[in-house]
Every structure is written in structure tokens, then in C-alpha cells.
Enzyme design. Structure first.
Site, PDB file in Angstrom:
ATOM      1  N   ALA A   1     -27.504 -12.367  17.575  1.00 23.23           N
ATOM      2  CA  ALA A   1     -27.613 -13.406  18.598  1.00 23.23           C
ATOM      3  C   ALA A   1     -28.097 -12.798  19.917  1.00 23.23           C
ATOM      4  O   ALA A   1     -28.847 -13.432  20.665  1.00 23.23           O
ATOM      5  CB  ALA A   1     -26.269 -14.102  18.787  1.00 23.23           C
TER       6      ALA A   1
ATOM      7  N   ARG B   1     -18.055 -19.662  18.893  1.00 20.38           N
ATOM      8  CA  ARG B   1     -19.436 -20.164  18.891  1.00 20.38           C
ATOM      9  C   ARG B   1     -19.547 -21.585  19.422  1.00 20.38           C
ATOM     10  O   ARG B   1     -20.417 -21.906  20.227  1.00 20.38           O
ATOM     11  CB  ARG B   1     -20.000 -20.167  17.459  1.00 20.38           C
TER      12      ARG B   1
ATOM     13  N   ARG C   1     -14.229 -15.451   6.584  1.00 25.36           N
ATOM     14  CA  ARG C   1     -14.048 -15.610   8.028  1.00 25.36           C
ATOM     15  C   ARG C   1     -12.787 -16.411   8.284  1.00 25.36           C
ATOM     16  O   ARG C   1     -12.554 -17.443   7.670  1.00 25.36           O
ATOM     17  CB  ARG C   1     -15.249 -16.322   8.630  1.00 25.36           C
TER      18      ARG C   1
ATOM     19  N   GLU D   1     -34.249 -30.784  16.660  1.00 21.36           N
ATOM     20  CA  GLU D   1     -33.158 -30.252  15.838  1.00 21.36           C
ATOM     21  C   GLU D   1     -32.963 -31.175  14.629  1.00 21.36           C
ATOM     22  O   GLU D   1     -32.931 -32.391  14.779  1.00 21.36           O
ATOM     23  CB  GLU D   1     -31.875 -30.152  16.686  1.00 21.36           C
TER      24      GLU D   1
ATOM     25  N   ASP E   1     -33.412 -15.673  14.496  1.00 21.02           N
ATOM     26  CA  ASP E   1     -33.242 -15.367  13.075  1.00 21.02           C
ATOM     27  C   ASP E   1     -34.459 -15.771  12.238  1.00 21.02           C
ATOM     28  O   ASP E   1     -34.705 -15.182  11.183  1.00 21.02           O
ATOM     29  CB  ASP E   1     -32.004 -16.094  12.519  1.00 21.02           C
TER      30      ASP E   1
HETATM   31  P1  FAD Z   1     -29.479 -20.639  13.955  1.00 21.82           P
HETATM   32  O1  FAD Z   1     -28.218 -20.496  14.706  1.00 21.82           O
HETATM   33  O2  FAD Z   1     -29.436 -20.597  12.477  1.00 21.82           O
HETATM   34  O3  FAD Z   1     -30.123 -22.014  14.428  1.00 21.82           O
HETATM   35  C1  FAD Z   1     -31.207 -22.593  13.744  1.00 21.82           C
HETATM   36  C2  FAD Z   1     -31.224 -24.078  14.081  1.00 21.82           C
HETATM   37  O4  FAD Z   1     -32.417 -24.651  13.549  1.00 21.82           O
HETATM   38  C3  FAD Z   1     -30.058 -24.846  13.458  1.00 21.82           C
HETATM   39  O5  FAD Z   1     -29.483 -25.673  14.442  1.00 21.82           O
HETATM   40  C4  FAD Z   1     -30.712 -25.648  12.348  1.00 21.82           C
HETATM   41  O6  FAD Z   1     -30.054 -26.871  12.096  1.00 21.82           O
HETATM   42  C5  FAD Z   1     -32.110 -25.866  12.902  1.00 21.82           C
HETATM   43  N1  FAD Z   1     -33.141 -26.066  11.875  1.00 21.82           N
HETATM   44  C6  FAD Z   1     -33.308 -25.374  10.717  1.00 21.82           C
HETATM   45  N2  FAD Z   1     -34.370 -25.825  10.044  1.00 21.82           N
HETATM   46  C7  FAD Z   1     -34.914 -26.826  10.790  1.00 21.82           C
HETATM   47  C8  FAD Z   1     -36.048 -27.670  10.617  1.00 21.82           C
HETATM   48  N3  FAD Z   1     -36.853 -27.587   9.545  1.00 21.82           N
HETATM   49  N4  FAD Z   1     -36.302 -28.596  11.573  1.00 21.82           N
HETATM   50  C9  FAD Z   1     -35.510 -28.713  12.691  1.00 21.82           C
HETATM   51  N5  FAD Z   1     -34.423 -27.934  12.885  1.00 21.82           N
HETATM   52  C10 FAD Z   1     -34.142 -26.986  11.959  1.00 21.82           C
HETATM   53  N6  FAD Z   1     -24.821 -11.990  16.258  1.00 21.82           N
HETATM   54  C11 FAD Z   1     -24.335 -11.394  17.363  1.00 21.82           C
HETATM   55  O7  FAD Z   1     -25.090 -11.149  18.328  1.00 21.82           O
HETATM   56  N7  FAD Z   1     -23.010 -11.049  17.455  1.00 21.82           N
HETATM   57  C12 FAD Z   1     -22.124 -11.275  16.442  1.00 21.82           C
HETATM   58  O8  FAD Z   1     -20.945 -10.974  16.584  1.00 21.82           O
HETATM   59  C13 FAD Z   1     -22.614 -11.879  15.248  1.00 21.82           C
HETATM   60  N8  FAD Z   1     -21.786 -12.118  14.212  1.00 21.82           N
HETATM   61  C14 FAD Z   1     -22.289 -12.674  13.071  1.00 21.82           C
HETATM   62  C15 FAD Z   1     -21.442 -12.847  11.969  1.00 21.82           C
HETATM   63  C16 FAD Z   1     -21.933 -13.404  10.791  1.00 21.82           C
HETATM   64  C17 FAD Z   1     -21.011 -13.542   9.590  1.00 21.82           C
HETATM   65  C18 FAD Z   1     -23.293 -13.818  10.709  1.00 21.82           C
HETATM   66  C19 FAD Z   1     -23.866 -14.427   9.446  1.00 21.82           C
HETATM   67  C20 FAD Z   1     -24.143 -13.641  11.799  1.00 21.82           C
HETATM   68  C21 FAD Z   1     -23.649 -13.051  12.975  1.00 21.82           C
HETATM   69  N9  FAD Z   1     -24.483 -12.846  14.083  1.00 21.82           N
HETATM   70  C22 FAD Z   1     -23.997 -12.243  15.198  1.00 21.82           C
HETATM   71  C23 FAD Z   1     -25.897 -13.252  14.051  1.00 21.82           C
HETATM   72  C24 FAD Z   1     -26.083 -14.556  14.813  1.00 21.82           C
HETATM   73  O9  FAD Z   1     -25.151 -15.503  14.348  1.00 21.82           O
HETATM   74  C25 FAD Z   1     -27.507 -15.088  14.623  1.00 21.82           C
HETATM   75  O10 FAD Z   1     -28.430 -14.068  14.894  1.00 21.82           O
HETATM   76  C26 FAD Z   1     -27.809 -16.272  15.536  1.00 21.82           C
HETATM   77  O11 FAD Z   1     -26.780 -17.240  15.492  1.00 21.82           O
HETATM   78  C27 FAD Z   1     -29.122 -16.901  15.126  1.00 21.82           C
HETATM   79  O12 FAD Z   1     -29.433 -17.970  15.993  1.00 21.82           O
HETATM   80  P2  FAD Z   1     -30.765 -18.804  15.769  1.00 21.82           P
HETATM   81  O13 FAD Z   1     -30.808 -19.783  16.878  1.00 21.82           O
HETATM   82  O14 FAD Z   1     -31.931 -17.915  15.556  1.00 21.82           O
HETATM   83  O15 FAD Z   1     -30.554 -19.541  14.373  1.00 21.82           O
END
Ligand code: FAD
Length: 433
Positions: free
Chosen positions: A334, A124, A205, A37, A321
Site C-alpha cells: 500500500a 483499513r 487474519r 468503482e 497492485d
Molecule cells: P485494491 O485495494 O485491490 O483496490 C482495487 C479497487 O478496484 C477495488 O475497490 C475494486 O473493487 C476496484 N475494481 C477492480 N476491478 C474493477 C473494474 N473492472 N472496474 C472498476 N473497479 C474495479 N500493504 C502495506 O503497505 N502494508 C501492509 O501492512 C499490508 N498488509 C497486507 C496484508 C495482506 C494479507 C495483503 C493481501 C496485502 C497487504 N498489503 C499491505 C498490500 C496492500 O493491501 C495493497 O498493496 C493495497 O491495498 C492495494 O491497493 P490498490 O488500490 O492497488 O488495490
């Protein structure tokens, strides 16, 4: 300690919902895994996120502890009569039937969308805190910002970090979110799908104390999830924090570009939000007035304009994502991260998977099984977002058509059998091995 089930080592890049749940699930299945991370610790913003039936089922398939963590912090609609309600939909632009703002909860609910779990909101940061308890010591490395991945002569993948350090693995899963570095490495930095694009929507938000919210809009609308629709903007609200807090997300559509990229958030104000929602009815306005003077504004970017042609390349692949960042209008981004985790873990766990070639087949199968559904979500989310704002093609402000569109699309998301999804993936893998 039990001997590892596999000779290969999995590197998970990124500790959001996708990465943390994958690390927990793989470790639980005795598959060697390390999580990298970029931040100095796991962290999530203090906003709400909700999960639908498919997401809850995926939690159970991945690891019972993930489901229990969710149950511990989850807040449902407060009224027992609304336990299956996903959202009550209202005309947020109407002035309501009452003459006094205090009675604005008499503004009529236009229609209700239900599902088997109803609305399930979590804070969250609280959810992540619970998940972290399931991550065993020693498998997470912080301050590790991935820059590059190369292949060594012996076939090992070398992960290179911004601090100059390196580590090796047999397979790399990029769970590094919407601005994924792993995605850039896979497709090339200049490729159109290397970066997300702006959907021309942003969201304010806010979190407001429940007692104040009840005063403003009445108990029914404050303690249960609501979607206030309107032209060019919509506001959703649902209770979090065991009903002590109301989570507000107020979306506004704009022709302007987002000036702050690569930053996806900026500081905004309550005044600005009230200007954007000028002309809306008392429910929307009264709730916005209760938000903090300073508000976080989130730009809504996605991968809908330039979808990836594959989620995997060799032994590197994308999950969450990083692979399929979506706008949040289905509230399912998510949840799809959890589905990804369930499928990836099922494939990596398969007894037949041993060699580097097998791992390539695993990732190729993951791409085959996940790409169509997840990329559909990205497009569908844009469509329902427009439905809420009365600008979807062929739907407009026709509430019956809006209801039908949401029910149909939500059905595709919710009505899946996650265990069968994993079994189908294993069968696809068998054809490749
Ligand atoms: P992230 O949570 O973005 O995690 C990525 C991680 O990778 C981070 O910790 C970051 O620091 C790390 N990282 C990045 N680059 C690097 C690198 N080069 N090296 C090492 N680490 C790195 N989804 C739902 O299911 N229900 C909801 O109600 C919902 N509401 C939402 C509301 C909003 C306004 C938004 C924008 C999104 C919402 N979502 C919702 C979508 C959801 O938040 C995302 O799909 C989900 O959080 C993505 O998780 P992730 O682990 O893929 O990415």
C-alpha cells in the site's frame, strides 16, 4: 470555482488506496479527474495495514489531508520505548523459557528491526472512511465495472462498463487491484502477466481484544508489534484501533494449489489454523486460540512470476497492485501505491503536459521511473517471507543473517526521498517532451 489547470481529463479505475489517493491528489491540484468503482460504495475489509517511512512521506507529498487522515486513525506501538520498533522478532517455534503458558511473554526477543516511524497500523476501513472525506462529491461513480477501453476517432478514450454505459477520458489509470481488468486489456487476456499467481502461502487474519491478548502473551508482546517466526509458517501481530485490538496475520506455506481462484479469500476455521501451527510455542498457540471460530483466509498471490514488461501503453497505465501486486511480507504494498500516486500526480501536473502525445510521455516516464523499484519489492517480499520461515537460500535459520537481510531490504524501501523521486521523474519527463 478555479478553472481547471488542464484541458485533459483523467479516468481513474478502482477506488482502493491507489485510486482514492490519486483522485484526491489530482483534484487538489486542479486536474480534472473521475473515479470509477465497480462496487456500490467505497469499501475495505476490516483488517489492519501498516505504513513505513516512505509511505508516510508519500502521503505528505500527495496531500496533507491524506497524512492527517492517517495520523487520525494510526496506532503505534504502545510502549514509548518501542516507538521506533518496526517488529520484535521471536522464535515462534520455541517453547520459551517459562514453564507456564501465562508467563510465555518471557520467550525471548531474538532481534529487533527499527525505522524512523516505527510500526504504524491502521484499520483499513477506518483509514478509508477518513480518506473518503477528502473525495469531493461528484467525482466518484459507483457500480461502474470497467470492461473495455477503446480509442475514438478524435483520440478520446472510451471506457465501457458492465452496465452498458460509457464515458470518455484522455488518459486512463488502472488502479483496479491485483485482478486488474485494465492489465488484461493492456497485455491481452491470455498473456502470462495478465493474471497474478499463487505464492503458495495463505494467511489467517484475526482481530482480538487487547485485554485478552495481554492475558495470553503478556503486555510487551501484545501491545507492541511482533513477528513470530517458524518453519513453514509465521505470525505477525500489531496493535490497531488505538491499542484496543490486536491484529493477527498468521501465514502458512503449502505445496497445494489455491482451489478458489479467482476468489482470493475463503472461510476458514480456528481449528484449521491451530492444525497448521501445530508444534509452535505458547505465544503463537495462545493467540490463535483467542481468534474467532470462523476466520478469513487470504491467498497470497502476486505478480512475481510473470512481471509486466511495461506499466503503460499509449494513454492507459497501471498503478498500485494492478501494476505490481506483491505478497505482504514487507508490509509495503500500500505504501508503494502512495509512491505511485505521488509520482503520477507530479508528472500529470507538470505545466508542459498538454497534448495527448504529452500524456503518452507522462505514462512512459511513470513506467520508466516506477517499474524497477516496484518489481524489486515483489521479489524481495518473497525473499523476506521465506526468511521469516527459515527457508531463504543462504539464510536458513541463522537469526543474524535474517536480521541483516531484513535490515538491508527494508532500508531500500524506507530510505528514499519522495520529493526527490518526483523531481527525478519530472526531469525524465523533460527529456521526453
Ligand atoms: P485494491 O485495494 O485491490 O483496490 C482495487 C479497487 O478496484 C477495488 O475497490 C475494486 O473493487 C476496484 N475494481 C477492480 N476491478 C474493477 C473494474 N473492472 N472496474 C472498476 N473497479 C474495479 N500493504 C502495506 O503497505 N502494508 C501492509 O501492512 C499490508 N498488509 C497486507 C496484508 C495482506 C494479507 C495483503 C493481501 C496485502 C497487504 N498489503 C499491505 C498490500 C496492500 O493491501 C495493497 O498493496 C493495497 O491495498 C492495494 O491497493 P490498490 O488500490 O492497488 O488495490
Amino acid at each position: 470555482m478555479t478553472a481547471p489547470k488542464k484541458d485533459f481529463h483523467v479516468a481513474v479505475v478502482g477506488g482502493g488506496i491507489a485510486g482514492v489517493t490519486l483522485a484526491i491528489t489530482l483534484h487538489d491540484r486542479n486536474i480534472p479527474v473521475t473515479l470509477y468503482e465497480q462496487a456500490h460504495a467505497f469499501g475495505e475489509v476490516g483488517a489492519g495495514v501498516s505504513f513505513g517511512p516512505n509511505a508516510v512521506a508519500a502521503m505528505k507529498t500527495c496531500h496533507q489531508g491524506i497524512f492527517e487522515a492517517f495520523e487520525k486513525v494510526c496506532t503505534r506501538n504502545m510502549w514509548s520505548s518501542k516507538q521506533n520498533v518496526w517488529f520484535d522478532y521471536l522464535d515462534g517455534h520455541s517453547m520459551g523459557t517459562s514453564t507456564s503458558a501465562q508467563n510465555s511473554s518471557r520467550q525471548e526477543i531474538a532481534f529487533t528491526i527499527s525505522n524512523s516511524t516505527g510500526q504504524t497500523g491502521v484499520h483499513r476501513a477506518h483509514f478509508l472512511d477518513e480518506l473518503i472525506r477528502l473525495v469531493p462529491e461528484g467525482i466518484s461513480h459507483f457500480n461502474k465495472r470497467l470492461n473495455d477501453v477503446t480509442e475514438r476517432e478524435d483520440g478520446k478514450l472510451v471506457l465501457k462498463f458492465a452496465d452498458g454505459s460509457e464515458d470518455v477520458a484522455d488518459v486512463v489509470i488502472g488502479c483496479d487491484g491485483i485482478k486488474s481488468r485494465v492489465r488484461q486489456l493492456m497485455v491481452g487476456e491470455d498473456h502470462p502477466s495478465a493474471n497474478p499467481t499463487y505464492t503458495h502461502k495463505y494467511a489467517y487474519r484475526g482481530l482480538i481484544p487487547m485485554d485478552k491478548a495481554i492475558e495470553a502473551v503478556g503486555e510487551e508482546l501484545a501491545s507492541n508489534s511482533c513477528m513470530h517466526m517458524g518453519p513453514g509458517g509465521h505470525m505477525l501481530t500489531f496493535p490497531v484501533n488505538q491499542g484496543k485490538t490486536l491484529n493477527i496475520v498468521a501465514f502458512h506455506t503449502t505445496p497445494d494449489e489455491w482451489a478458489d481462484y479467482p476468489r482470493l479469500t475463503r472461510q476458514g476455521t480456528r481449528e484449521e489454523a491451530l492444525r497448521d501451527f501445530d508444534g509452535y510455542g505458547p505465544n503463537v498457540i495462545n493467540l490463535l486460540k483467542l481468534t474467532d471460530e470462523e476466520l478469513n483466509v487470504w491467498a497470497i498471490f502476486d505478480l512475481g512470476e510473470h512481471p509486466l514488461s511495461t506499466f503503460s501503453k499509449g494513454r492507459v497505465c497501471l498503478s498500485g497492485d494492478a501494476a505490481h501486486a506483491t505478497s505482504p511480507h514487507h508490509g509495503a504494498g500500500a505504501g508503494f501505491c502512495l509512491e505511485d500516486t505521488a509520482v503520477l500526480a507530479a508528472l500529470l501536473e507538470d505545466d508542459r503536459v498538454k497534448t495527448h502525445k504529452d500524456l503518452e510521455h507522462v505514462l512512459d516516464t511513470f513506467d520508466f521511473c516506477r517499474r524497477e523499484r516496484t518489481q524489486w519489492l515483489v521479489q524481495s517480499s518473497r525473499i523476506v517471507g521465506d526468511c521469516y520461515e527459515w527457508q531463504a537460500e543462504g539464510v536458513g535459520r541463522d537469526f543474524q543473517k535474517i536480521e541483516e537481510a531484513i535490515n538491508y531490504r527494508n532500508g531500500i524501501i524506507a530510505n528514499v526521498d519522495i520529493n526527490q523521486m518526483c523531481e527525478d521523474a519530472r526531469q525524465q519527463l523533460a527529456q521526453r517532451l
